[in-house]
Structure formats: structure tokens, C-alpha cells
Write a protein that holds these residues in place. Structure first.
Motif, PDB file in Angstrom:
ATOM      1  N   VAL A 190      34.116  -7.036 -19.195  1.00 45.31           N
ATOM      2  CA  VAL A 190      34.587  -5.602 -18.532  1.00 45.31           C
ATOM      3  C   VAL A 190      33.332  -4.610 -18.768  1.00 45.31           C
ATOM      4  O   VAL A 190      32.885  -4.343 -19.910  1.00 45.31           O
ATOM      5  CB  VAL A 190      35.880  -4.833 -19.181  1.00 45.31           C
ATOM      6  CG1 VAL A 190      36.026  -3.381 -18.834  1.00 45.31           C
ATOM      7  CG2 VAL A 190      36.940  -5.691 -18.861  1.00 45.31           C
ATOM      8  N   GLU A 191      32.976  -3.901 -17.817  1.00 40.56           N
ATOM      9  CA  GLU A 191      31.884  -3.040 -17.852  1.00 40.56           C
ATOM     10  C   GLU A 191      32.352  -1.572 -17.313  1.00 40.56           C
ATOM     11  O   GLU A 191      32.988  -1.539 -16.214  1.00 40.56           O
ATOM     12  CB  GLU A 191      30.333  -3.412 -17.140  1.00 40.56           C
ATOM     13  CG  GLU A 191      29.923  -4.660 -17.520  1.00 40.56           C
ATOM     14  CD  GLU A 191      28.695  -4.983 -16.842  1.00 40.56           C
ATOM     15  OE1 GLU A 191      28.156  -4.255 -16.031  1.00 40.56           O
ATOM     16  OE2 GLU A 191      28.096  -6.171 -17.118  1.00 40.56           O
ATOM     17  N   GLY A 192      32.281  -0.636 -18.035  1.00 38.12           N
ATOM     18  CA  GLY A 192      32.888   0.704 -17.544  1.00 38.12           C
ATOM     19  C   GLY A 192      34.418   0.584 -17.947  1.00 38.12           C
ATOM     20  O   GLY A 192      34.720   0.292 -18.944  1.00 38.12           O
ATOM     21  N   ALA A 193      35.020   1.175 -16.986  1.00 36.83           N
ATOM     22  CA  ALA A 193      36.411   1.609 -17.148  1.00 36.83           C
ATOM     23  C   ALA A 193      37.302   0.316 -16.880  1.00 36.83           C
ATOM     24  O   ALA A 193      36.887  -0.713 -16.437  1.00 36.83           O
ATOM     25  CB  ALA A 193      36.778   2.602 -15.906  1.00 36.83           C
ATOM     26  N   ILE A 194      38.345   0.335 -17.632  1.00 37.51           N
ATOM     27  CA  ILE A 194      39.200  -0.778 -17.768  1.00 37.51           C
ATOM     28  C   ILE A 194      40.257  -0.840 -16.467  1.00 37.51           C
ATOM     29  O   ILE A 194      40.712   0.334 -16.582  1.00 37.51           O
ATOM     30  CB  ILE A 194      40.110  -0.820 -19.035  1.00 37.51           C
ATOM     31  CG1 ILE A 194      39.077  -1.127 -20.205  1.00 37.51           C
ATOM     32  CG2 ILE A 194      40.896  -2.014 -19.230  1.00 37.51           C
ATOM     33  CD1 ILE A 194      39.564  -0.621 -21.729  1.00 37.51           C
ATOM     34  N   GLU A 195      40.111  -1.867 -15.646  1.00 36.68           N
ATOM     35  CA  GLU A 195      41.224  -2.001 -14.456  1.00 36.68           C
ATOM     36  C   GLU A 195      42.180  -2.884 -14.964  1.00 36.68           C
ATOM     37  O   GLU A 195      41.932  -4.095 -15.314  1.00 36.68           O
ATOM     38  CB  GLU A 195      40.332  -1.986 -13.334  1.00 36.68           C
ATOM     39  CG  GLU A 195      39.483  -1.088 -13.115  1.00 36.68           C
ATOM     40  CD  GLU A 195      38.923  -1.296 -11.747  1.00 36.68           C
ATOM     41  OE1 GLU A 195      39.444  -2.071 -10.716  1.00 36.68           O
ATOM     42  OE2 GLU A 195      37.627  -0.691 -11.534  1.00 36.68           O
ATOM     43  N   LEU A 196      43.569  -2.535 -15.008  1.00 38.41           N
ATOM     44  CA  LEU A 196      44.429  -3.672 -15.343  1.00 38.41           C
ATOM     45  C   LEU A 196      44.640  -4.645 -14.256  1.00 38.41           C
ATOM     46  O   LEU A 196      44.485  -5.875 -15.059  1.00 38.41           O
ATOM     47  CB  LEU A 196      45.935  -2.820 -15.085  1.00 38.41           C
ATOM     48  CG  LEU A 196      46.252  -1.812 -16.175  1.00 38.41           C
ATOM     49  CD1 LEU A 196      47.650  -1.307 -15.945  1.00 38.41           C
ATOM     50  CD2 LEU A 196      46.160  -2.383 -17.459  1.00 38.41           C
TER      51      LEU A 196
END
Length: 149
Positions: free
Chosen positions: A13-19
């Protein structure tokens, strides 16, 4: 913060976490590292057991700090902050664990010893935490909620 970075790296994961992305990656990692894929006693089986535990822990951790999860639990978090005081708090590394009088416990990540010292020395700790910690750091609701009677 080390824990967040470690799990983000594991799940790529790079940046924001997306479910949705976390769930997809989780399924693929579990398929790849499931202990039943390897013969018992094999060195790879032992590694797979350890890796699968790490994958499961990382999944639950990243889901708990994901923006979607935080947004869905924001009402209960705000209720806790507005109606309950601090029962107890402690710092472990850079993780501040705060137990509230209503029985909920939250963990705040990236808290420096300097900020923790200021919290301890503050004459109004709840007010200090509300202004400087509660809405400024990554947090998650801890599974170790206590029911205070």
C-alpha cells in the motif's frame, strides 16, 4: 508508526488505505501463504505459519485505521470524546493507549515522548489531549475495551 509502515509494505500500500484494495491483497496473500499448502515439518510450512499470522494481523490492523472505517465509527468516537473523560493512559513506544470512562480504549500512533510528557504535566489532561492528540494523530479503537462497572 513502524507498525503502520511494516503492514503497508506487506500489503503493498502506498498512500491512503483503501478497503477494497486491502481485501483483494489479503485474499491473494492468504492463498499464497496458507500453511496447508506446505507439507508438515517442512521449513517452508513453518515460515508459512508465521507469515499467515502476520498477514492476518496486518489485515485487521490496516482495516481498523482505514479512512472508511474511521468515518463509519466517527459518531461513536465523537460521543466518547464529548461525554466521557480519560480513565487511564499509557505510552508504549510511540503508541498512546487511552482508556475512557465509558469503557472504550483507543490507540494513537506517532506520539513522541515529548508530547507524552506535556500530557502528563498538563493540569487539564483531557483538554490537552483533545486539542493536541485526539484529532491530530492516526488512531484506532482497541480490541481491549474494558467495561468499567
Amino acid at each position: 508508526m513502524k507498525r503502520i509502515t511494516e503492514y503497508k509494505k506487506l500489503f503493498q500500500v502506498e498512500g491512503a488505505i483503501e478497503l477494497a484494495e486491502i481485501k483483494k491483497t489479503y485474499r491473494n496473500l492468504v492463498k499464497e501463504w496458507h500453511p496447508d499448502k506446505f507439507q508438515e515439518g517442512d521449513e517452508k510450512a513453518i515460515e508459512a505459519e508465521t507469515k499467515s499470522r502476520q498477514i492476518i494481523d496486518g489485515y485487521h490492523f490496516l482495516i481498523s485505521i482505514a479512512p472508511e472505517t474511521i468515518a463509519s465509527n466517527l459518531d461513536s468516537y465523537n460521543t466518547t470524546l464529548s461525554t466521557s473523560g480519560i480513565a487511564d493512559f499509557k505510552l508504549k513506544g510511540q503508541v498512546l493507549e487511552v482508556s475512557f470512562l465509558d469503557g472504550t480504549t483507543y490507540e494513537y500512533f506517532g506520539i513522541s515522548k515529548n508530547l507524552y510528557t506535556k500530557l502528563i504535566n498538563s493540569d487539564k489532561q483531557f483538554r490537552f489531549a483533545k486539542r493536541n492528540i485526539f484529532n491530530s494523530f492516526v488512531y484506532r479503537k482497541s480490541k481491549k475495551d474494558n467495561e468499567l462497572v
